[in-house]
Scaffold this active site. Structure first.
Site, short mmCIF file in Angstrom:
data_model
loop_
_atom_site.label_atom_id
_atom_site.label_comp_id
_atom_site.label_asym_id
_atom_site.label_seq_id
_atom_site.Cartn_x
_atom_site.Cartn_y
_atom_site.Cartn_z
N HIS A 26 0.97 -1.39 -0.08
CA HIS A 26 0.01 0.05 0.03
C HIS A 26 1.03 1.30 -0.07
O HIS A 26 2.04 1.14 0.46
CB HIS A 26 -0.94 0.02 1.18
N CYS A 27 0.43 2.28 -0.53
CA CYS A 27 0.98 3.64 -0.43
C CYS A 27 0.22 4.84 0.38
O CYS A 27 -0.32 4.18 1.68
CB CYS A 27 0.96 4.22 -1.76
N VAL A 28 0.14 6.03 0.57
CA VAL A 28 -0.71 6.76 1.34
C VAL A 28 -1.99 6.64 1.31
O VAL A 28 -2.57 6.68 2.18
CB VAL A 28 -0.11 8.22 0.82
#
Length: 481
Positions: A26-28
């Site tokens: 996942h990212c932000v």
């Protein structure tokens, strides 16, 4: 039991289960999946989940927009999923199996130029500031420039060139370093190679030679090598950088580890420098000139308005494919060859147009507070130059705002190119883009920005009222196979 376990279980089912997940991270704001069979993903059901704000596929990754709570969602997802957890870099590598050759090429370009963008933006802003104080004649100053009336600003103007020169004239150093960094070889050799392309000991550069200047040489008696520098050149640096990378990889495979520290760097760097000055530099400079001259000819021809309209209209779909990163190299080449770029202002205008389409959606859905949690940040992000949240979170979801943004961008691009609106170099996309525009193009860029704001807004409202393009447009990343 976590807050998102129930939804996370449904998401796992809808993406095809653990067996269909090659890797996940996942990212932000997004869950990022590499799926073994992307067709198995049930997009309609995924986007119907309360916590999901949208989804899209880019660069071989299936990305599900969750929002600021994505880390909690991810942890709940992994609490029962047996999917392979990976870092973002590992997921990027894994995703390449789902990419076509053209997408892989664009991805490589993106990873090479992405680390350089902050410096290039700074350089563009400083060039714009130097243009204001050093080139514009103000009536209040008796028809003189700020530099001509103030020693302080004259000194400031000279001092700021130090930074601009380091960014743009020494661009080959940044590029060769970034190539070795991306390809996982010795970065300091990339830096040295770049310096060998722009060193002050190179008594001429490609521009002075093109203007008919005398060509200095290294004289080896039986043969000679032209002593030319490639300041600010993109393609010669890229060709030299990749040559260095593959030489180093070759020698690492064929030289014994006991002496590799000595011979691998020597046999990689020395031939790369020789090839750069004998073959790669001249060829790369010619190729770069052909590309920039061709694009510039299109941008300044009698049909330049058509070029601007087409580019402006299709730039947003280009972002979806990830192929928009290829424009960075063209922009840099244009700026270095012609003292500015007519192409980049259209990119900023496209971002503004997509943001304006979201603004219209906010107006149309003014009572929907849940959607505003996505739409308002997405609009702000687009106006500041990052359009993915706007496009994937709102505009493509409804269809008609995306089309309205494309049309508005097309009209703005048409006007921008027709009026030869020029930027110093790549800048901050969106509304702050005006800071990188040449002073003589301020008025035309402001008008183009107004077009990019007003046209998408009005069209989005009209399309909504007429029920045009609603949930009928689905853009998928083309295979290019």
């Amino acid at each position: 039991m976590g807050k998102y376990v129930d939804e996370a279980k449904k998401l796992l089912e809808y993406v095809g289960g653990d067996s269909n997940i090659s890797s996940v991270t996942h990212c932000v704001t997004r869950m990022r999946f590499v799926l073994n069979d992307p067709i198995k993903a049930q997009i309609d059901k995924i986007e119907a989940l309360p916590s999901v704000k949208g989804s899209f596929t880019q660069a071989g990754q299936f990305q599900v927009i969750i929002g600021n709570d994505v880390d909690q969602f991810y942890n709940d997802f992994m609490s029962f999923s047996n999917a392979h957890q990976a870092s973002k870099d590992e997921v990027k590598q894994d995703a390449k199996k789902n990419q076509s050759w053209l997408q892989k090429f664009a991805s490589v370009l993106a990873e090479i130029f992405a680390p350089l963008i902050p410096a290039i933006i700074v350089g563009g802003l400083l060039l714009g500031f130097r243009n204001i104080i050093g080139e514009i004649q103000f009536a209040s100053l008796g028809g003189k420039t700020v530099v001509e009336t103030s020693q302080f600003w004259a000194g400031t103007n000279d001092f700021l060139w130090l930074i601009c020169e380091a960014i743009f004239h020494y661009l080959p150093v940044h590029i060769t370093w970034s190539i070795t960094r991306k390809m996982g070889t010795t970065q300091v050799l990339g830096i040295v190679l770049g310096i060998c392309l722009v060193s002050p000991s190179l008594l001429a550069n490609a521009y002075s030679i093109a203007g008919g200047g005398e060509i200095p040489i290294w004289d080896f008696g039986s043969f000679q090598i032209e002593r030319i520098g490639y300041q600010a050149q993109v393609i010669p640096a890229m060709l030299a950088g990749f040559t260095l990378v593959y030489l180093e990889r070759f020698w690492k495979k064929h030289i014994h580890q006991a002496v590799s520290m000595i011979f691998v760097p020597l046999l990689s760097l020395l031939p790369a420098v020789i090839l750069a000055h004998v073959i790669l530099g001249p060829i790369g400079w010619k190729i770069g000139s052909w590309i920039s001259n061709g694009v510039y000819a299109g941008l300044t021809s009698g049909l330049n308005w058509l070029f601007g309209a087409v580019f402006g209209f299709f730039y947003a779909p280009l972002v979806i494919t990830g192929l928009h990163h290829m424009t960075n190299a063209i922009d840099l080449q244009l700026a270095n060859d012609f003292g500015g770029t007519i192409l980049w202002p259209m990119i900023a205008l496209s971002n503004i147009a997509q943001g304006s389409a979201v603004l219209a959606v906010i107006y149309l859905h003014s009572g929907d507070k849940d959607e505003q949690q996505i739409s308002v940040p997405a609009m702000i992000s687009a106006y500041l130059g990052v359009t993915e949240p706007a496009m994937f979170g709102i505009n493509i979801k409804y269809g008609y705002p995306f089309i309205a943004g494309m049309i508005g961008s097309g009209f703005a691009g048409l006007f921008s190119v027709f009026t030869k609106t020029m930027a110093h170099n790549i800048g901050v996309g969106g509304l702050p883009g005006i800071l990188s525009i040449k002073a003589e193009s301020y008025i035309t860029f402001i008008i183009a920005m107004l077009i990019a704001i007003v046209v998408p807004f009005i069209l989005t409202v009209v399309f909504n009222k007429k029920k045009m393009f609603q949930n009928k447009i689905e853009f998928k990343t083309p295979s290019f196979k």
